[in-house]
Design a protein around this motif. Structure first.
Motif, PDB file in Angstrom:
ATOM      1  N   UNK A 160      -0.661  36.292  -2.045  1.00  0.00           N
ATOM      2  CA  UNK A 160      -1.646  35.228  -2.208  1.00  0.00           C
ATOM      3  C   UNK A 160      -1.062  33.933  -1.641  1.00  0.00           C
ATOM      4  N   UNK A 161      -1.818  33.224  -0.832  1.00  0.00           N
ATOM      5  CA  UNK A 161      -1.387  31.939  -0.285  1.00  0.00           C
ATOM      6  C   UNK A 161      -2.639  31.117   0.019  1.00  0.00           C
ATOM      7  N   UNK A 162      -2.417  29.909   0.543  1.00  0.00           N
ATOM      8  CA  UNK A 162      -3.539  28.996   0.748  1.00  0.00           C
ATOM      9  C   UNK A 162      -4.006  28.834   2.171  1.00  0.00           C
ATOM     10  N   UNK A 163      -3.418  29.588   3.106  1.00  0.00           N
ATOM     11  CA  UNK A 163      -3.891  29.538   4.480  1.00  0.00           C
ATOM     12  C   UNK A 163      -3.485  28.311   5.267  1.00  0.00           C
ATOM     13  N   UNK A 172       0.612  34.947   5.612  1.00  0.00           N
ATOM     14  CA  UNK A 172      -0.543  35.746   6.019  1.00  0.00           C
ATOM     15  C   UNK A 172      -0.255  36.546   7.289  1.00  0.00           C
ATOM     16  N   UNK A 173       0.396  35.919   8.268  1.00  0.00           N
ATOM     17  CA  UNK A 173       0.697  36.617   9.521  1.00  0.00           C
ATOM     18  C   UNK A 173       1.589  37.830   9.269  1.00  0.00           C
ATOM     19  N   UNK A 174       2.599  37.655   8.432  1.00  0.00           N
ATOM     20  CA  UNK A 174       3.542  38.745   8.172  1.00  0.00           C
ATOM     21  C   UNK A 174       2.856  39.905   7.461  1.00  0.00           C
ATOM     22  N   UNK A 175       1.987  39.603   6.520  1.00  0.00           N
ATOM     23  CA  UNK A 175       1.293  40.673   5.785  1.00  0.00           C
ATOM     24  C   UNK A 175       0.357  41.431   6.719  1.00  0.00           C
ATOM     25  N   UNK A 176      -0.363  40.706   7.559  1.00  0.00           N
ATOM     26  CA  UNK A 176      -1.256  41.371   8.504  1.00  0.00           C
ATOM     27  C   UNK A 176      -0.469  42.258   9.457  1.00  0.00           C
ATOM     28  N   UNK A 179       0.435  45.461   7.899  1.00  0.00           N
ATOM     29  CA  UNK A 179      -0.681  46.289   7.442  1.00  0.00           C
ATOM     30  C   UNK A 179      -0.896  46.205   5.945  1.00  0.00           C
ATOM     31  N   UNK A 180      -0.468  45.095   5.336  1.00  0.00           N
ATOM     32  CA  UNK A 180      -0.585  44.925   3.893  1.00  0.00           C
ATOM     33  C   UNK A 180      -1.838  44.189   3.487  1.00  0.00           C
ATOM     34  N   UNK A 181      -1.882  43.786   2.210  1.00  0.00           N
ATOM     35  CA  UNK A 181      -3.052  43.143   1.616  1.00  0.00           C
ATOM     36  C   UNK A 181      -2.749  41.687   1.313  1.00  0.00           C
ATOM     37  N   UNK A 182      -3.655  40.805   1.673  1.00  0.00           N
ATOM     38  CA  UNK A 182      -3.431  39.389   1.422  1.00  0.00           C
ATOM     39  C   UNK A 182      -4.727  38.685   1.062  1.00  0.00           C
ATOM     40  N   UNK A 183      -4.589  37.635   0.264  1.00  0.00           N
ATOM     41  CA  UNK A 183      -5.715  36.807  -0.178  1.00  0.00           C
ATOM     42  C   UNK A 183      -5.398  35.367   0.198  1.00  0.00           C
ATOM     43  N   UNK A 184      -6.353  34.693   0.828  1.00  0.00           N
ATOM     44  CA  UNK A 184      -6.227  33.267   1.109  1.00  0.00           C
ATOM     45  C   UNK A 184      -7.193  32.514   0.205  1.00  0.00           C
ATOM     46  N   UNK A 200      -8.614  31.511  13.496  1.00  0.00           N
ATOM     47  CA  UNK A 200      -8.507  32.917  13.904  1.00  0.00           C
ATOM     48  C   UNK A 200      -7.709  33.727  12.884  1.00  0.00           C
ATOM     49  N   UNK A 201      -6.611  33.150  12.395  1.00  0.00           N
ATOM     50  CA  UNK A 201      -5.788  33.832  11.409  1.00  0.00           C
ATOM     51  C   UNK A 201      -6.585  34.097  10.128  1.00  0.00           C
ATOM     52  N   UNK A 202      -7.305  33.089   9.663  1.00  0.00           N
ATOM     53  CA  UNK A 202      -8.052  33.235   8.417  1.00  0.00           C
ATOM     54  C   UNK A 202      -9.255  34.163   8.588  1.00  0.00           C
TER      55      UNK A 202
END
Length: 331
Positions: A160-163, A172-176, A179-184, A200-202
């Motif tokens: 979980x992070x704030x983007x 977020x970039x590392x999780x994507x 292939x993991x799961x992330x919430x912004x 684009x990232x978000x």
């Protein structure tokens, strides 16, 4: 009279309307919803009756604040747009509502707007980790944030992070990439990801993870909304890790909110010559955070939530609060 009562035909719709009228982290509105429900809370705006728990003057101040002309403009049209947008709305009692947020009490969000995998929000609390840090993160900070996030994603934790720029974008970039799961968690509408440079990232997070906000679609971020978002970032996860943070970084506010809710707080040490090391070092020096150097350290935090932590000092809380002055532009 405001004429909004007819818009809140049920609890969900009333909560969405209140999210359009009241700012986040409004304990008066939140307290009323907990006491009488959202439909009746909305109805109180159209009456002259006593507002439960408030005197006559305070009750009128609350009404005037929520029904000012700027807030009432086009509420009906905005409500129809939300309902036609396909953006999910979650309220307490829904299967995917993150029950950890109920611990915020009167400060709990009225509703959550979700773009993407709403089911991520229903994961067990120990399965979520918040990683935050300075917007002006150094190369070291971005590297460490990314390494931690990628390793935790491989351990099937939801990050979980704030983007924001810097450390949070690295998360977020590392999780994507893993292939993991992330919430912004955003401080504006999920239809207008902020900052624009991370659009684009978000958008990718919204495609494979989840974008979450307590603000309705179309809402713009403000300083208050960034500060209010801190309580959601701190409440949603079993542990919050601060990678880099200046003396007035908003990341420290997230740590304060997490600590006050009984969550674990970790901090990553940095170079003593760097201004962005001040926040994590202060958390470690005062014993308000555990040392984090790897994903294994974070795993230990989430597995030992009952560990006693010292109370935050009044001085530290003051410096990390909105009253202390403008925060570092790290949000």
């Amino acid at each position: 009279m405001s004429g909004v009562t007819g818009l809140g035909v049920d609890e969900r719709r009333a909560r969405v309307v209140l999210a359009m009228l009241a700012e986040p982290d409004d304990p008066v509105t939140g307290g009323l919803m907990r006491r009488v429900g959202a439909v009746e809370t909305l109805g109180l705006l159209d009456t002259d009756t006593t507002v439960p728990g408030l005197g006559r003057i305070d009750g009128q101040v609350w009404r005037d604040r929520l029904t000012s002309p700027g807030r009432l403009d086009e509420v009906d049209q905005r409500l129809r747009m939300v309902e036609a947008s396909g953006i999910a709305t979650l309220i307490p009692g829904d299967a995917h509502w993150p029950r950890a947020l109920d611990e915020l009490g009167e400060r709990a969000p009225y509703v959550l707007f979700v773009r993407g995998a709403a089911s991520f929000l229903a994961r067990p609390l120990n399965g979520l980790v918040t990683v935050t840090g300075s917007r002006a993160a150094s190369a070291y900070g971005e590297h460490v944030a990314g390494e931690l996030a990628g390793d935790l994603a491989n351990r099937e934790r939801v990050l979980v992070a704030g983007g924001a720029y810097g450390a949070e974008a690295a998360v977020h970039r590392a999780v994507l990439a893993a292939g993991g799961d992330t919430i912004a968690v955003l401080a504006g509408g999920v239809d207008r990801p902020y900052p624009s440079g991370n659009r684009d990232l978000l958008d990718r997070v919204g495609d494979v993870g989840a974008l979450v906000s307590e603000l309705p679609p179309g809402a713009a971020p403000t300083r208050h909304r960034f500060l209010a978002r801190s309580r959601l970032l701190g409440a949603m996860s079993a542990a919050t890790v601060v990678v880099e943070a200046g003396a007035r970084s908003g990341a420290l506010r997230v740590a304060v909110e997490a600590h006050q809710l009984g969550r674990q707080v970790g901090a990553v040490p940095g170079p003593v010559t760097s201004a962005t090391s001040h926040g994590p070092h202060e958390l470690l020096r005062t014993g308000h955070a555990h040392l984090v150097t790897s994903a294994a350290d974070v795993e230990e935090l989430t597995a030992n939530r009952a560990t006693q932590r010292p109370e935050l000092s009044a001085e530290f809380t003051r410096r990390a609060s909105p009253a202390a002055g403008p925060p570092e532009r790290s949000l």
